[in-house]
Design an enzyme around this catalytic site. Structure first.
Site, PDB file in Angstrom:
ATOM      1  CB  ALA A 116     -13.899  88.023  69.361  1.00 57.59           C
ATOM      2  CB  CYS A 117     -13.981  92.255  71.867  1.00 59.42           C
ATOM      3  SG  CYS A 117     -13.595  93.436  73.173  1.00 59.42           S
TER       4      CYS A 117
END
Length: 282
Positions: A116-117
């Site tokens: 997600a990052c």
């Protein structure tokens, strides 16, 4: 890409039924990226990143990551990439040519990125602003051609059709032809794979291209595209405030909510050619 999916058993619950059945998941596994660099008489191996990704195109991912982080300047810096894996370890070791200096700077280059990052491993705010020069390209895209891009992307998303759980990024030329599409559980990985593939195909810099994102446009995706000199970025979802700010600063045309024959322009409207009957409302 059979290793990109995992079969599992699930219990499906509905108002009037409970069913035991099989399901298919998008695979998520760690990839360690290592760098071997230095003169031929004094080679040094360094662990650079561990990223959670969907297996497949790992060499593209490693090369694209090193490029978008500013550690290497392009495909010509790379001597070879060696993939090794066993049951528990998946490693991409990027060997630079002996005459190439890796731009590691003073930053603690020990990233651990989740799906997600894309910037989780940075240790200071200044680290996320990887040096990007202003994009001076004046290429134009017609609004009509842009309207058709989401359908082209969706038609090619084989893994999304199977799992429903992957992001996609696609590279188009200025005639609207799809050149490269990559899917990954991490949106930043999909973009790194695109850029790694473009490097391998000697398409860099991507001054005459458009990047299409299947979801939202966060800052890290704008930064990666900017490193590759992509002048136009279109997202099917929303951009973040930092994405809009940096796209404007780097002179990138940023479009959001490209779907259902419409889109919003957040920066760089001069690259969009409107041959339509348009009514502008204040």
């Amino acid at each position: 890409m059979t290793n990109a999916i995992v079969h599992t058993r699930v219990t499906k619950v509905a108002v009037e039924s409970i069913t035991d059945t099989s399901d298919i998941l998008a695979a998520e596994e760690p990839l360690e990226i290592r760098l071997v660099h230095g003169p031929s008489h004094n080679r040094r191996q360094q662990n650079i990143s561990v990223t959670m990704r969907t297996p497949g195109e790992d060499m593209e991912l490693a090369a694209g990551f090193l490029f978008t982080e500013g550690i290497i300047s392009g495909q010509d810096d790379i001597q070879e990439i060696i993939l090794s894996e066993d049951k528990d370890d998946h490693i991409a070791t990027v060997h630079l040519k002996p005459g190439v200096t890796a731009q590691l700077g003073n930053t603690a280059r020990n990233f651990t990125a989740t799906a997600a990052c894309g910037v989780c491993g940075k240790t200071a705010i200044s680290d996320i602003h990887t040096a990007v020069s202003v994009n001076d390209n004046d290429i134009r895209f017609s609004a009509d051609s842009l309207f058709g891009l989401p359908a082209l992307l969706r038609n090619e998303q084989a893994l999304f059709d199977t799992t429903g759980g992957l992001h996609a990024a696609a590279l188009f030329d200025n005639s609207g032809h799809l050149l490269i599409l990559r899917e990954d559980i991490g949106r930043h990985n999909a973009v790194d794979k695109i850029i790694g593939a473009a490097m391998a195909q000697h398409l860099m810099p991507l001054k005459n291209h458009l990047l299409l994102l299947s979801g939202r446009a966060g800052f890290e995706l704008i930064q990666k595209a900017a490193m590759a000199k992509i002048p136009v970025i279109a997202a099917i979802g929303a951009p973040s405030s930092m994405a809009v700010k940096m796209a404007a600063q780097w002179n990138i045309t940023l479009l959001g909510f490209l779907k259902e024959q419409r889109f919003n322009i957040y920066s760089g409207p001069e690259r969009i050619d409107f041959k339509l009957n348009i009514t502008t409302h204040g």
